[in-house]
Scaffold this active site. Structure first.
Site, PDB file in Angstrom:
ATOM      1  N   GLY A  41       0.826  -1.212   0.000  1.00  0.00           N
ATOM      2  CA  GLY A  41       0.000   0.000   0.000  1.00  0.00           C
ATOM      3  C   GLY A  41       0.855   1.254   0.000  1.00  0.00           C
ATOM      4  O   GLY A  41       2.087   1.200  -0.093  1.00  0.00           O
ATOM      5  N   PHE A  42       0.181   2.383   0.102  1.00  0.00           N
ATOM      6  CA  PHE A  42       0.857   3.684   0.088  1.00  0.00           C
ATOM      7  C   PHE A  42       1.862   3.780   1.252  1.00  0.00           C
ATOM      8  O   PHE A  42       3.084   3.851   1.035  1.00  0.00           O
ATOM      9  CB  PHE A  42      -0.227   4.775   0.156  1.00  0.00           C
ATOM     10  CG  PHE A  42       0.238   6.145   0.555  1.00  0.00           C
ATOM     11  CD1 PHE A  42       1.348   6.735  -0.048  1.00  0.00           C
ATOM     12  CD2 PHE A  42      -0.449   6.862   1.533  1.00  0.00           C
ATOM     13  CE1 PHE A  42       1.759   8.013   0.328  1.00  0.00           C
ATOM     14  CE2 PHE A  42      -0.048   8.135   1.903  1.00  0.00           C
ATOM     15  CZ  PHE A  42       1.064   8.707   1.307  1.00  0.00           C
ATOM     16  N   VAL A  81      -4.479 -11.172   5.767  1.00  0.00           N
ATOM     17  CA  VAL A  81      -4.056 -11.304   7.170  1.00  0.00           C
ATOM     18  C   VAL A  81      -5.213 -11.586   8.124  1.00  0.00           C
ATOM     19  O   VAL A  81      -4.991 -11.743   9.328  1.00  0.00           O
ATOM     20  CB  VAL A  81      -3.254 -10.078   7.661  1.00  0.00           C
ATOM     21  CG1 VAL A  81      -1.980  -9.898   6.859  1.00  0.00           C
ATOM     22  CG2 VAL A  81      -4.097  -8.806   7.657  1.00  0.00           C
ATOM     23  N   SER A  89      -5.131  -2.436   5.927  1.00  0.00           N
ATOM     24  CA  SER A  89      -6.521  -1.991   6.088  1.00  0.00           C
ATOM     25  C   SER A  89      -6.869  -1.046   4.953  1.00  0.00           C
ATOM     26  O   SER A  89      -6.055  -0.181   4.612  1.00  0.00           O
ATOM     27  CB  SER A  89      -6.722  -1.226   7.401  1.00  0.00           C
ATOM     28  OG  SER A  89      -8.014  -0.631   7.441  1.00  0.00           O
ATOM     29  N   GLY A 104      -1.257 -12.403  17.378  1.00  0.00           N
ATOM     30  CA  GLY A 104      -0.973 -13.809  17.701  1.00  0.00           C
ATOM     31  C   GLY A 104       0.398 -14.215  17.176  1.00  0.00           C
ATOM     32  O   GLY A 104       1.176 -14.901  17.862  1.00  0.00           O
ATOM     33  N   ALA A 118      -0.891   0.390  13.118  1.00  0.00           N
ATOM     34  CA  ALA A 118      -1.241   1.654  12.440  1.00  0.00           C
ATOM     35  C   ALA A 118      -2.692   1.971  12.770  1.00  0.00           C
ATOM     36  O   ALA A 118      -3.617   1.408  12.201  1.00  0.00           O
ATOM     37  CB  ALA A 118      -1.057   1.504  10.932  1.00  0.00           C
ATOM     38  N   TYR A 131     -14.778   1.620   9.800  1.00  0.00           N
ATOM     39  CA  TYR A 131     -13.323   1.889   9.889  1.00  0.00           C
ATOM     40  C   TYR A 131     -12.972   2.347  11.308  1.00  0.00           C
ATOM     41  O   TYR A 131     -12.063   1.804  11.937  1.00  0.00           O
ATOM     42  CB  TYR A 131     -12.975   2.968   8.870  1.00  0.00           C
ATOM     43  CG  TYR A 131     -11.516   3.366   8.799  1.00  0.00           C
ATOM     44  CD1 TYR A 131     -10.557   2.475   8.326  1.00  0.00           C
ATOM     45  CD2 TYR A 131     -11.108   4.653   9.162  1.00  0.00           C
ATOM     46  CE1 TYR A 131      -9.218   2.858   8.222  1.00  0.00           C
ATOM     47  CE2 TYR A 131      -9.778   5.040   9.055  1.00  0.00           C
ATOM     48  CZ  TYR A 131      -8.840   4.139   8.587  1.00  0.00           C
ATOM     49  OH  TYR A 131      -7.515   4.521   8.479  1.00  0.00           O
ATOM     50  N   LYS A 160     -10.705   0.231  14.043  1.00  0.00           N
ATOM     51  CA  LYS A 160      -9.427   0.720  14.570  1.00  0.00           C
ATOM     52  C   LYS A 160      -9.495   0.862  16.097  1.00  0.00           C
ATOM     53  O   LYS A 160      -8.498   0.629  16.793  1.00  0.00           O
ATOM     54  CB  LYS A 160      -9.066   2.062  13.924  1.00  0.00           C
ATOM     55  CG  LYS A 160      -8.704   1.955  12.454  1.00  0.00           C
ATOM     56  CD  LYS A 160      -7.355   1.254  12.235  1.00  0.00           C
ATOM     57  CE  LYS A 160      -6.943   1.282  10.770  1.00  0.00           C
ATOM     58  NZ  LYS A 160      -5.642   0.643  10.530  1.00  0.00           N
ATOM     59  N   TYR A 203      -3.288  -7.508  24.427  1.00  0.00           N
ATOM     60  CA  TYR A 203      -2.125  -8.387  24.225  1.00  0.00           C
ATOM     61  C   TYR A 203      -0.913  -7.849  24.977  1.00  0.00           C
ATOM     62  O   TYR A 203      -0.080  -8.627  25.449  1.00  0.00           O
ATOM     63  CB  TYR A 203      -1.811  -8.558  22.724  1.00  0.00           C
ATOM     64  CG  TYR A 203      -2.454  -9.802  22.148  1.00  0.00           C
ATOM     65  CD1 TYR A 203      -3.838  -9.900  22.044  1.00  0.00           C
ATOM     66  CD2 TYR A 203      -1.689 -10.888  21.742  1.00  0.00           C
ATOM     67  CE1 TYR A 203      -4.437 -11.044  21.540  1.00  0.00           C
ATOM     68  CE2 TYR A 203      -2.278 -12.044  21.236  1.00  0.00           C
ATOM     69  CZ  TYR A 203      -3.658 -12.108  21.140  1.00  0.00           C
ATOM     70  OH  TYR A 203      -4.247 -13.247  20.652  1.00  0.00           O
TER      71      TYR A 203
HETATM   72  P1  NAD Z   1      -3.520   1.677   1.366  1.00  0.00           P
HETATM   73  O1  NAD Z   1      -4.900   1.267   0.980  1.00  0.00           O
HETATM   74  O2  NAD Z   1      -2.633   2.258   0.326  1.00  0.00           O
HETATM   75  O3  NAD Z   1      -2.748   0.456   2.027  1.00  0.00           O
HETATM   76  C1  NAD Z   1      -3.375  -0.546   2.774  1.00  0.00           C
HETATM   77  C2  NAD Z   1      -2.826  -1.887   2.300  1.00  0.00           C
HETATM   78  O4  NAD Z   1      -3.400  -2.935   3.100  1.00  0.00           O
HETATM   79  C3  NAD Z   1      -3.182  -2.185   0.842  1.00  0.00           C
HETATM   80  O5  NAD Z   1      -2.003  -2.549   0.146  1.00  0.00           O
HETATM   81  C4  NAD Z   1      -4.165  -3.346   0.938  1.00  0.00           C
HETATM   82  O6  NAD Z   1      -4.144  -4.183  -0.179  1.00  0.00           O
HETATM   83  C5  NAD Z   1      -3.704  -4.008   2.221  1.00  0.00           C
HETATM   84  N1  NAD Z   1      -4.751  -4.833   2.875  1.00  0.00           N
HETATM   85  C6  NAD Z   1      -6.016  -4.456   3.208  1.00  0.00           C
HETATM   86  N2  NAD Z   1      -6.660  -5.480   3.784  1.00  0.00           N
HETATM   87  C7  NAD Z   1      -5.789  -6.531   3.822  1.00  0.00           C
HETATM   88  C8  NAD Z   1      -5.863  -7.858   4.301  1.00  0.00           C
HETATM   89  N3  NAD Z   1      -6.985  -8.348   4.855  1.00  0.00           N
HETATM   90  N4  NAD Z   1      -4.776  -8.656   4.193  1.00  0.00           N
HETATM   91  C9  NAD Z   1      -3.635  -8.189   3.636  1.00  0.00           C
HETATM   92  N5  NAD Z   1      -3.494  -6.935   3.161  1.00  0.00           N
HETATM   93  C10 NAD Z   1      -4.574  -6.118   3.251  1.00  0.00           C
HETATM   94  O7  NAD Z   1      -3.681   2.691   2.590  1.00  0.00           O
HETATM   95  P2  NAD Z   1      -2.578   3.520   3.406  1.00  0.00           P
HETATM   96  O8  NAD Z   1      -2.934   4.942   3.323  1.00  0.00           O
HETATM   97  O9  NAD Z   1      -1.225   3.079   3.031  1.00  0.00           O
HETATM   98  O10 NAD Z   1      -2.894   3.048   4.893  1.00  0.00           O
HETATM   99  C11 NAD Z   1      -2.060   2.124   5.583  1.00  0.00           C
HETATM  100  C12 NAD Z   1      -2.466   2.045   7.040  1.00  0.00           C
HETATM  101  O11 NAD Z   1      -2.348   3.327   7.662  1.00  0.00           O
HETATM  102  C13 NAD Z   1      -3.929   1.609   7.238  1.00  0.00           C
HETATM  103  O12 NAD Z   1      -3.990   0.741   8.353  1.00  0.00           O
HETATM  104  C14 NAD Z   1      -4.633   2.901   7.537  1.00  0.00           C
HETATM  105  O13 NAD Z   1      -5.766   2.701   8.338  1.00  0.00           O
HETATM  106  C15 NAD Z   1      -3.562   3.695   8.273  1.00  0.00           C
HETATM  107  N6  NAD Z   1      -3.778   5.157   8.165  1.00  0.00           N
HETATM  108  C16 NAD Z   1      -3.451   5.831   7.016  1.00  0.00           C
HETATM  109  C17 NAD Z   1      -3.668   7.201   6.956  1.00  0.00           C
HETATM  110  C18 NAD Z   1      -3.274   8.021   5.748  1.00  0.00           C
HETATM  111  O14 NAD Z   1      -3.454   9.255   5.762  1.00  0.00           O
HETATM  112  N7  NAD Z   1      -2.698   7.461   4.703  1.00  0.00           N
HETATM  113  C19 NAD Z   1      -4.247   7.877   8.038  1.00  0.00           C
HETATM  114  C20 NAD Z   1      -4.603   7.144   9.161  1.00  0.00           C
HETATM  115  C21 NAD Z   1      -4.342   5.787   9.220  1.00  0.00           C
END
Ligand code: NAD
Ligand code: UDP
Length: 319
Positions: A15-16, A62, A80, A107, A119, A150, A154, A164
């Site tokens: 992801g990002f 996951v 996520s 786990g 995160a 969401y 979280k 845990y």
């Molecule tokens: P994103 O969608 O680019 O990355 C999330 C990654 O998780 C994706 O690659 C997706 O394919 C993977 N994923 C989702 N469900 C999955 C699963 N069940 N099994 C395996 N992989 C799975 O989003 P992001 O912006 O990179 O966010 C990453 C984390 O940071 C997330 O947990 C998000 O809640 C948290 N977050 C991001 C921001 C933000 O501004 N970017 C802000 C608050 C929290």
């Protein structure tokens, strides 16, 4: 020969944020395993790491049992859906990855004796009644609204992580991430930064939701990842906000993007999504005091790098 590099698992690694975290960890000498089911991620984000002997990608959901042979020193649980459009389209998957995925990754951390970092998000504060938001604020979340899938996932993930830690003694950390932007955001993920930049670059109308008077505070990805690494290396088990406290209205942000993209797009208004938080700004006093961290990139610098990335996608016909 014994493994000398720390072995680090990054869920959501394609992801990002996860992909930028993989880059930083590899630079710090970790052996990185990125795990992702690609539901919102993209292998292009980690294509530059393919073939390295200190990097491995595992395609896995996951929420199912995670099997990794050998030691794991640190688990970063980033999997996520994260954009409002994504989690509205994937409500059950979002709840499952926050609940079951956090359970599975904790786990794994317990079984391997790994450190664990969750995160989490500023969304745990919901539509906040305290401003700016300190970690001590418990939030104002609508559990049954469209964003509840969401926010509550979280909040559950945080509760599970603390359980845990307290009950099983797992060495946990929780980062509450505020709006972060930068290269590798998905052009059409619906979040305000890619939305406004793609609209401006394509000369389309810039779509502001509501009156645009709602506020957000934007953090550049490199700053965020540096803060998260510091948190992982600290001994702080309680949640820590990481974000940029420089706050602005969404309408001012639209005008800024239009100016930086040298676009002439009109600004148009669309209805405000349900439960869209009216204000948001991280209180980062804890990150400053405990981690010695604060953001270093100003908005114009960070946006210039991000716009350059999106211009590259446009030139390749990818947006
Ligand atoms: P994103 O969608 O680019 O990355 C999330 C990654 O998780 C994706 O690659 C997706 O394919 C993977 N994923 C989702 N469900 C999955 C699963 N069940 N099994 C395996 N992989 C799975 O989003 P992001 O912006 O990179 O966010 C990453 C984390 O940071 C997330 O947990 C998000 O809640 C948290 N977050 C991001 C921001 C933000 O501004 N970017 C802000 C608050 C929290
Ligand atoms: N927003 C907007 N136009 C868009 C996308 C988002 O005006 O095309 C607004 C949205 O209503 C919110 C803010 O920009 O007030 C930030 O939205 P985003 O989806 O990036 O993340 P959020 O902070 O709401 O989780």
């Amino acid at each position: 020969m014994p493994e000398s590099k720390p072995v680090t698992l990054v869920t959501g690694g394609a992801g990002f944020l996860g992909s930028h975290l993989c880059d930083l960890l590899l630079g710090k000498g970790h052996r990185v395993i990125a795990m992702d089911n690609l539901i919102t991620g993209n292998l292009a984000n980690i294509a530059h790491l393919e073939g390295r002997n200190d990097f491995q990608f595992i395609h896995h959901n996951v929420t199912e049992y995670i099997d990794i042979p050998g030691p794991v020193d640190i688990v970063f649980h980033f999997a996520s859906p994260a954009s409002p459009i994504d989690y509205l389209e994937l409500p059950i998957q979002t709840l499952k990855v926050g609940a079951l995925g956090t359970h599975k990754t904790l786990g794994l951390a317990r079984a391997k004796g790994s450190r664990f970092l969750l995160a989490s998000t500023s969304e745990v504060y919901g539509d906040p009644l305290v401003h700016p938001q300190p970690e001590t604020y418990w939030g104002n979340v609508n559990p049954i609204g469209p964003r509840g899938v969401y926010d509550e996932a979280k909040r559950f993930a945080e509760a599970m992580t603390m359980a845990y830690h307290r009950f099983h003694g797992v060495d946990t950390r929780i980062v509450r991430i505020f709006n972060t932007y930068g290269p590798r955001m998905r052009p059409r993920d619906g979040r305000v930064v890619p939305a406004f930049i793609t609209e401006a670059l394509k000369g389309e109308p810039i779509t502001v939701f509501g009156s645009g008077r709602q506020t957000r505070s934007f953090c550049y990805v490199a700053d965020l990842i540096a803060g998260i690494y510091k948190l992982a290396m600290s001994d702080c088990h309680e949640p820590v906000n990481i974000g940029n406290p420089s706050e602005m209205t969404v309408l001012d942000f639209a005008e800024k993007i239009r100016g930086l993209c040298r676009a002439t797009s009109p600004i148009v208004f669309k209805p405000l999504p349900e439960d869209d938080p009216k204000i948001r700004q991280p209180d980062i006093r804890k990150a400053r005091a405990v981690l010695g961290w604060e953001p270093a990139t100003n908005l114009d610098q960070g946006l210039a790098l991000t716009i350059e990335y999106f211009r590259g996608l446009l030139a390749k016909g990818l947006i």
